[in-house]
Write a protein that holds these residues in place. Structure first.
Motif, short mmCIF file in Angstrom:
data_model
loop_
_atom_site.label_atom_id
_atom_site.label_comp_id
_atom_site.label_asym_id
_atom_site.label_seq_id
_atom_site.Cartn_x
_atom_site.Cartn_y
_atom_site.Cartn_z
N ALA A 1 0.84 -1.20 0.00
CA ALA A 1 0.00 0.00 0.00
C ALA A 1 0.87 1.25 0.00
O ALA A 1 0.56 2.23 -0.69
N GLY A 2 1.97 1.22 0.74
CA GLY A 2 2.91 2.35 0.73
C GLY A 2 3.53 2.54 -0.63
O GLY A 2 3.69 3.68 -1.10
N GLN A 3 3.88 1.44 -1.29
CA GLN A 3 4.46 1.53 -2.63
C GLN A 3 3.44 2.07 -3.63
O GLN A 3 3.78 2.91 -4.47
N VAL A 4 2.19 1.62 -3.54
CA VAL A 4 1.14 2.11 -4.43
C VAL A 4 0.92 3.61 -4.20
O VAL A 4 0.80 4.38 -5.16
N ALA A 5 0.88 4.03 -2.95
CA ALA A 5 0.69 5.45 -2.64
C ALA A 5 1.82 6.28 -3.23
O ALA A 5 1.59 7.36 -3.79
N GLU A 6 3.03 5.79 -3.12
CA GLU A 6 4.18 6.51 -3.68
C GLU A 6 4.08 6.58 -5.21
O GLU A 6 4.34 7.63 -5.81
N LEU A 7 3.69 5.48 -5.86
CA LEU A 7 3.51 5.48 -7.31
C LEU A 7 2.44 6.49 -7.73
O LEU A 7 2.60 7.21 -8.71
N GLU A 8 1.35 6.54 -6.97
CA GLU A 8 0.28 7.49 -7.30
C GLU A 8 0.74 8.93 -7.13
O GLU A 8 0.36 9.80 -7.90
N ARG A 9 1.58 9.19 -6.12
CA ARG A 9 2.14 10.54 -5.96
C ARG A 9 3.02 10.89 -7.16
O ARG A 9 2.97 12.00 -7.69
N GLU A 10 3.85 9.93 -7.58
CA GLU A 10 4.72 10.16 -8.74
C GLU A 10 3.89 10.40 -10.00
O GLU A 10 4.21 11.30 -10.79
N LEU A 11 2.85 9.59 -10.19
CA LEU A 11 1.97 9.79 -11.34
C LEU A 11 1.35 11.19 -11.32
O LEU A 11 1.30 11.88 -12.34
N GLY A 12 0.89 11.61 -10.17
CA GLY A 12 0.30 12.93 -10.04
C GLY A 12 1.29 14.03 -10.36
O GLY A 12 0.95 15.02 -11.02
N THR A 13 2.51 13.87 -9.89
CA THR A 13 3.55 14.86 -10.17
C THR A 13 3.82 14.95 -11.66
O THR A 13 3.89 16.05 -12.23
N VAL A 14 3.97 13.81 -12.31
CA VAL A 14 4.24 13.80 -13.76
C VAL A 14 3.06 14.40 -14.52
O VAL A 14 3.25 15.20 -15.45
N LEU A 15 1.84 14.04 -14.13
CA LEU A 15 0.66 14.60 -14.79
C LEU A 15 0.59 16.12 -14.62
O LEU A 15 0.26 16.85 -15.56
#
Length: 138
Positions: free
Chosen positions: A41-55
């Motif tokens: 869940a921590g890894q998924v949350a980090e991936l979603e933060r990265e996706l949001g930053t890139v977007l």
């Protein structure tokens, strides 16, 4: 024939022992899976933060609708990641709501700044009439 007290005690201890082993095994597996889930869940949350930053950073050259078309990622997912990124970047920066102590003119009324005990009996009816008049115009 009736079983002896010693035999009864031995059988109960044996059953309890088997049950205790199974309980310990179940608790161990649940604990391991829960730890693994928390890590993922921590890894998924980090991936979603990265996706949001890139977007967010790419927003000036490609929007979520176009990204959805070229990547086959649902626009709802892209939008959620983008909104989560912008929401987290704004957190702590929102203005605090102001207390509603201003009258219709936008100025603080004396009644709003004085404690109720400070008002005289003559002021209270006048303020009630003003409030009623203000409600009638709303």
């Amino acid at each position: 024939m009736v079983t002896s007290e010693n035999e009864i005690t031995r059988r109960i201890e044996e059953r309890d022992s088997e049950r205790s082993v199974r309980r310990a095994q179940a608790a161990t597996v649940v604990g391991q899976l829960a730890r693994r889930r928390a890590e993922l869940a921590g890894q998924v949350a980090e991936l979603e933060r990265e996706l949001g930053t890139v977007l967010t950073e790419a927003g000036d050259v490609i929007d979520a609708a176009e990204l959805a078309q070229v990547t086959d990622i649902p626009v709802a997912d892209l939008t959620r990641w983008l909104e989560d990124a912008t929401r987290s970047s704004r957190s702590g920066k929102r203005a605090r709501p102001r207390a509603k102590t201003h009258g219709a003119s936008g100025h603080r009324s004396k009644a709003a700044t004085e404690p109720p005990a400070a008002r005289t009996a003559a002021q209270a009816p006048a303020e009630s009439a003003e409030a009623a008049a203000g409600a009638a115009h709303s």
